[in-house]
Design a protein around this motif. Structure first.
Motif, PDB file in Angstrom:
ATOM      1  N   HIS A 285      16.478  12.830  -9.387  1.00  0.00           N
ATOM      2  CA  HIS A 285      15.795  14.050  -9.624  1.00  0.00           C
ATOM      3  C   HIS A 285      15.234  14.377 -10.804  1.00  0.00           C
ATOM      4  CE1 HIS A 285      18.365  14.821  -5.986  1.00  0.00           C
ATOM      5  NE2 HIS A 285      17.624  15.974  -5.753  1.00  0.00           N
ATOM      6  N   ALA A 286      14.370  14.573 -11.194  1.00  0.00           N
ATOM      7  CA  ALA A 286      14.226  15.155 -12.902  1.00  0.00           C
ATOM      8  C   ALA A 286      15.119  16.128 -12.485  1.00  0.00           C
ATOM      9  CB  ALA A 286      12.663  15.976 -12.520  1.00  0.00           C
ATOM     10  N   ASP A 287      15.667  16.334 -14.378  1.00  0.00           N
ATOM     11  CA  ASP A 287      16.205  16.801 -14.459  1.00  0.00           C
ATOM     12  C   ASP A 287      15.325  18.571 -15.014  1.00  0.00           C
ATOM     13  OD1 ASP A 287      18.074  18.616 -16.299  1.00  0.00           O
ATOM     14  OD2 ASP A 287      18.342  17.514 -17.831  1.00  0.00           O
ATOM     15  N   VAL A 288      15.637  19.406 -14.339  1.00  0.00           N
ATOM     16  CA  VAL A 288      14.887  20.905 -14.437  1.00  0.00           C
ATOM     17  C   VAL A 288      16.077  21.915 -15.075  1.00  0.00           C
ATOM     18  CG1 VAL A 288      13.547  20.307 -12.571  1.00  0.00           C
ATOM     19  CG2 VAL A 288      15.049  21.240 -11.604  1.00  0.00           C
ATOM     20  N   SER A 289      17.232  21.829 -15.184  1.00  0.00           N
ATOM     21  CA  SER A 289      17.891  22.494 -15.997  1.00  0.00           C
ATOM     22  C   SER A 289      17.848  23.739 -16.463  1.00  0.00           C
ATOM     23  CB  SER A 289      19.192  21.848 -16.590  1.00  0.00           C
ATOM     24  OG  SER A 289      19.000  20.996 -17.335  1.00  0.00           O
ATOM     25  N   LYS A 290      16.828  23.061 -17.256  1.00  0.00           N
ATOM     26  CA  LYS A 290      16.450  23.913 -18.930  1.00  0.00           C
ATOM     27  C   LYS A 290      15.083  24.753 -17.807  1.00  0.00           C
ATOM     28  CE  LYS A 290      16.639  21.016 -22.813  1.00  0.00           C
ATOM     29  NZ  LYS A 290      16.727  20.352 -23.648  1.00  0.00           N
ATOM     30  N   THR A 291      14.534  24.634 -16.848  1.00  0.00           N
ATOM     31  CA  THR A 291      13.282  25.514 -16.933  1.00  0.00           C
ATOM     32  C   THR A 291      14.018  26.482 -15.925  1.00  0.00           C
ATOM     33  OG1 THR A 291      13.330  23.860 -14.653  1.00  0.00           O
ATOM     34  CG2 THR A 291      11.898  23.127 -16.426  1.00  0.00           C
ATOM     35  N   VAL A 292      15.214  26.087 -15.340  1.00  0.00           N
ATOM     36  CA  VAL A 292      16.233  26.931 -14.455  1.00  0.00           C
ATOM     37  C   VAL A 292      16.481  27.656 -14.716  1.00  0.00           C
ATOM     38  CG1 VAL A 292      18.054  27.304 -13.104  1.00  0.00           C
ATOM     39  CG2 VAL A 292      16.678  25.839 -12.576  1.00  0.00           C
TER      40      VAL A 292
ATOM     41  N   LEU B 294      10.605  30.663  -7.201  1.00  0.00           N
ATOM     42  CA  LEU B 294      10.219  29.960  -7.600  1.00  0.00           C
ATOM     43  C   LEU B 294      12.057  29.597  -8.276  1.00  0.00           C
ATOM     44  CD1 LEU B 294       8.946  27.634  -9.359  1.00  0.00           C
ATOM     45  CD2 LEU B 294       8.631  29.626 -11.385  1.00  0.00           C
ATOM     46  N   GLN B 295      12.548  29.655  -8.194  1.00  0.00           N
ATOM     47  CA  GLN B 295      13.719  29.538  -8.298  1.00  0.00           C
ATOM     48  C   GLN B 295      14.821  29.083  -8.511  1.00  0.00           C
ATOM     49  OE1 GLN B 295      17.011  32.688 -10.813  1.00  0.00           O
ATOM     50  NE2 GLN B 295      17.692  32.287  -9.826  1.00  0.00           N
ATOM     51  N   ASN B 296      14.109  29.846  -6.306  1.00  0.00           N
ATOM     52  CA  ASN B 296      15.379  28.915  -5.434  1.00  0.00           C
ATOM     53  C   ASN B 296      14.169  27.763  -5.141  1.00  0.00           C
ATOM     54  OD1 ASN B 296      16.425  31.285  -4.910  1.00  0.00           O
ATOM     55  ND2 ASN B 296      14.986  32.189  -3.683  1.00  0.00           N
ATOM     56  N   THR B 297      13.614  27.044  -5.237  1.00  0.00           N
ATOM     57  CA  THR B 297      12.654  25.939  -5.072  1.00  0.00           C
ATOM     58  C   THR B 297      13.335  25.395  -5.892  1.00  0.00           C
ATOM     59  OG1 THR B 297      10.445  27.276  -4.081  1.00  0.00           O
ATOM     60  CG2 THR B 297      10.629  24.664  -4.585  1.00  0.00           C
ATOM     61  N   LEU B 298      13.595  25.092  -7.797  1.00  0.00           N
ATOM     62  CA  LEU B 298      13.871  25.195  -8.540  1.00  0.00           C
ATOM     63  C   LEU B 298      15.730  24.455  -7.826  1.00  0.00           C
ATOM     64  CD1 LEU B 298      11.774  26.405 -11.913  1.00  0.00           C
ATOM     65  CD2 LEU B 298      12.194  24.281 -10.547  1.00  0.00           C
ATOM     66  N   LEU B 299      16.427  25.213  -7.872  1.00  0.00           N
ATOM     67  CA  LEU B 299      17.550  25.126  -7.138  1.00  0.00           C
ATOM     68  C   LEU B 299      17.685  23.934  -5.840  1.00  0.00           C
ATOM     69  CD1 LEU B 299      19.262  29.146  -7.878  1.00  0.00           C
ATOM     70  CD2 LEU B 299      19.762  26.778  -9.423  1.00  0.00           C
ATOM     71  N   ASP B 300      16.555  24.594  -5.680  1.00  0.00           N
ATOM     72  CA  ASP B 300      16.911  23.812  -4.678  1.00  0.00           C
ATOM     73  C   ASP B 300      16.647  21.923  -4.909  1.00  0.00           C
ATOM     74  OD1 ASP B 300      18.160  25.734  -2.769  1.00  0.00           O
ATOM     75  OD2 ASP B 300      15.895  25.671  -1.910  1.00  0.00           O
ATOM     76  N   TYR B 301      15.877  22.177  -5.545  1.00  0.00           N
ATOM     77  CA  TYR B 301      15.488  20.197  -5.835  1.00  0.00           C
ATOM     78  C   TYR B 301      16.692  20.156  -7.155  1.00  0.00           C
ATOM     79  CZ  TYR B 301      13.011  17.185  -8.478  1.00  0.00           C
ATOM     80  OH  TYR B 301      12.423  15.899  -9.359  1.00  0.00           O
ATOM     81  N   GLN B 302      16.718  20.787  -7.540  1.00  0.00           N
ATOM     82  CA  GLN B 302      18.343  20.812  -8.488  1.00  0.00           C
ATOM     83  C   GLN B 302      19.435  19.525  -7.953  1.00  0.00           C
ATOM     84  OE1 GLN B 302      18.915  22.900 -11.794  1.00  0.00           O
ATOM     85  NE2 GLN B 302      20.671  22.349 -11.980  1.00  0.00           N
ATOM     86  N   ASN B 303      20.184  20.960  -6.379  1.00  0.00           N
ATOM     87  CA  ASN B 303      20.730  20.249  -5.882  1.00  0.00           C
ATOM     88  C   ASN B 303      20.810  19.288  -4.435  1.00  0.00           C
ATOM     89  OD1 ASN B 303      22.409  22.239  -7.633  1.00  0.00           O
ATOM     90  ND2 ASN B 303      21.479  24.160  -6.112  1.00  0.00           N
ATOM     91  N   GLY B 304      19.338  18.832  -4.808  1.00  0.00           N
ATOM     92  CA  GLY B 304      19.170  18.025  -3.754  1.00  0.00           C
ATOM     93  C   GLY B 304      19.019  18.530  -2.591  1.00  0.00           C
ATOM     94  N   LYS B 305      18.745  19.654  -2.164  1.00  0.00           N
ATOM     95  CA  LYS B 305      18.564  20.205  -1.144  1.00  0.00           C
ATOM     96  C   LYS B 305      17.047  19.717  -0.160  1.00  0.00           C
ATOM     97  CE  LYS B 305      22.020  23.713  -1.559  1.00  0.00           C
ATOM     98  NZ  LYS B 305      22.980  25.452  -1.169  1.00  0.00           N
ATOM     99  N   LEU B 306      15.948  19.518  -1.263  1.00  0.00           N
ATOM    100  CA  LEU B 306      14.946  19.754  -0.212  1.00  0.00           C
ATOM    101  C   LEU B 306      14.273  17.894  -0.154  1.00  0.00           C
ATOM    102  CD1 LEU B 306      12.347  21.528  -3.061  1.00  0.00           C
ATOM    103  CD2 LEU B 306      13.059  22.101  -0.561  1.00  0.00           C
TER     104      LEU B 306
END
Length: 485
Positions: A33-40, A113-125
């Motif tokens: 995963h790319a680090d999307v924590s700041k974007t979240v 958008l937040q839900n998608t980024l969180l799912d990406y960050q948590n490996g749910k996609l």
């Protein structure tokens, strides 16, 4: 003609075999995963500001998000193009809502958008952009219950994001529904548009009623199984509307004994089938129904509106030549017995749009059923479905040849005008499902699915304008005839 029909049936069978073995390319979840924590973090700040209706702070946080997104988007794209495209689409939706100054819609878009980024960050996609958890009718009803809870607690911001997820996840179960009940399928798509409108306007009672209606409609299908007739009904249901348009065009070319014009129509039909098959391969091998679905809504909407405009002209042309003297005069002027290039191309284009519009949904529905029933039953069902459709088409052409000139033109013009009205309404409805046209609601407008009428002025007004224009043209023509007598 029979050889052409056989070719089209074989092409669809090839597609289904591909659909059974194909959907594996992006089945795995994203590992790196790319680090999307700041974007979240920035999106969470934007959501907080949107809850307070402070669009200035929303815009500031969103601009900070976009700067951060620029630095990591290539890494996200390399990991999964469908996920990248999904996020980009949601970013565009937020930007559009901000430009329009709609705080409630901006809040819903930010939540999605937040839900998608969180799912990406948590490996749910998965790599195809879909959820790692398979969406079933049972899980979809669970999401409806969660949405109802948000509405009851008056958390409309969260509900707006959940409605967007419901609309996206619908694309993974719609094939299960349409094979069992066309009415429930139509009602559910209508209710998804209504639900978004009610939540956006803060009409909690109506929103809850709509959620409950969705649940009531879907619950009987939780444990559904599929048989031969379910597979047969899909090409029959989806192909019948296209057949009405194509039948009118081919009957006209046969009436004029114009083989070249008929070849153009068949060319449009064949191209529509090939493009539908290409889309089927794309969905099978590269994407899934959900990640493709938003584009499917857009294509359906655009082709529906464009085809409606062209069909309006064809209906007028057919009605205009229903007068025997005018038709004979037209034939005398066309001594070369060929259509103009423009006329042949327009007929081919209408046939292509009609097939493409219905063909895309047909292939996606059939691929969705491919792993839910024995392959022998599926193939047999498809053969039966297309066989019945072919018989109907041949019958229409035979009847068209035997009809006297005036009734033929009147019947053809009415069929084409009917499809014009329906394509316009369903086309705009598809764009509403895609989020490109606001989900405006007027409960006084009835839902008449076979006419493409939905409780929204966005779709109903253009239909009324077409009807008024048609009445005016017919009245003007009758007046001209009376003056000439």
């Amino acid at each position: 003609m029979y050889k052409r029909i056989l070719f089209l049936m074989i092409a669809f069978l090839i597609l289904i075999f591909a659909g059974i073995t194909g959907p594996v390319a992006f089945a795995e979840t994203i590992q790196d995963h790319a680090d999307v924590s700041k974007t979240v973090l920035y999106i969470k700040k934007a959501v907080t500001a949107a809850n307070k209706q402070d669009l200035d702070k929303v815009n500031q946080s969103f601009q900070s998000f976009k700067k951060e997104w620029v630095d990591i988007k290539n890494e996200v794209r390399e990991g999964s193009l469908p996920v990248y495209s999904k996020i980009q689409s949601q970013i565009a939706a937020v930007s559009l809502d901000l430009v329009n100054g709609n705080a409630n819609k901006t809040l819903g878009s930010l939540q999605a958008l937040q839900n998608t980024l969180l799912d990406y960050q948590n490996g749910k996609l998965k790599k195809d952009g879909s959820s790692a958890e398979k969406v079933t009718i049972r899980s979809y009803i669970r999401q409806l219950n969660e949405t109802a809870d948000s509405i009851e607690s008056n958390n409309l911001a969260k509900a707006a994001g959940q409605v967007k997820s419901l609309r996206a996840n619908w694309l993974e179960i719609e094939g299960d529904i349409v094979s069992k009940s066309q009415q429930v399928y139509t009602n559910s798509e209508r209710n998804l548009v209504l639900l978004e409108g009610y939540v956006g306007k803060g009409k909690t009672d109506q929103a809850l009623g709509t959620v409950n209606e969705l649940k009531t409609d879907l619950e009987p299908f939780i444990n559904s199984s599929y048989g031969i007739w379910d597979a047969a009904l899909i090409p029959i249901r989806e192909g019948l509307e296209a057949l009405l348009v194509i039948g009118a065009l081919l009957a006209f070319t046969n009436k004029r004994k114009e083989t070249k014009g008929a070849r153009w129509v068949w060319g449009g039909i064949s191209l529509g089938v090939l493009v539908s098959i290409a889309i089927g391969f794309t969905v099978s091998f590269l994407l899934n129904a959900s990640s493709f679905g938003e584009n499917n809504f857009i294509i359906n909407g655009a082709t529906g509106i464009f085809a409606s405009i062209m069909l309006l002209y064809v209906s007028y042309w057919l009605h205009r030549h229903s007068n025997v003297q005018r038709w004979n005069s037209y034939i005398r002027k066309k001594t070369e017995k060929t259509f103009s290039s423009g006329k042949m191309f327009s007929f081919a284009l209408i046939a292509f749009l009609a097939v493409l519009r219905e063909g895309m949904e047909t292939v996606i529905f059939l691929i969705g059923m491919a792993n839910r029933m024995p392959i022998s039953n599926l193939i047999l069902g498809i053969v039966i479905g297309f066989g019945i459709l072919s018989v109907i088409g041949i019958f229409m052409l035979k009847v068209g040849k035997k009809l006297p000139l005036k009734p033929f033109f009147l019947v053809s013009s009415l069929i084409v005008f009917y499809m014009c009205i329906k394509f316009m309404g369903s086309g705009i409805h598809s764009l509403q499902l895609a989020g490109y046209i606001p989900s405006t609601i007027n409960e006084m407008i009835p839902t008449i699915s076979f006419l493409g009428i939905y409780p929204s002025w966005s779709s109903t007004l253009p239909q009324l304008m077409i009807i008024i224009l048609a009445v005016f043209v017919i009245a003007a023509r009758q007046l001209k005839i009376r003056r000439a007598i």
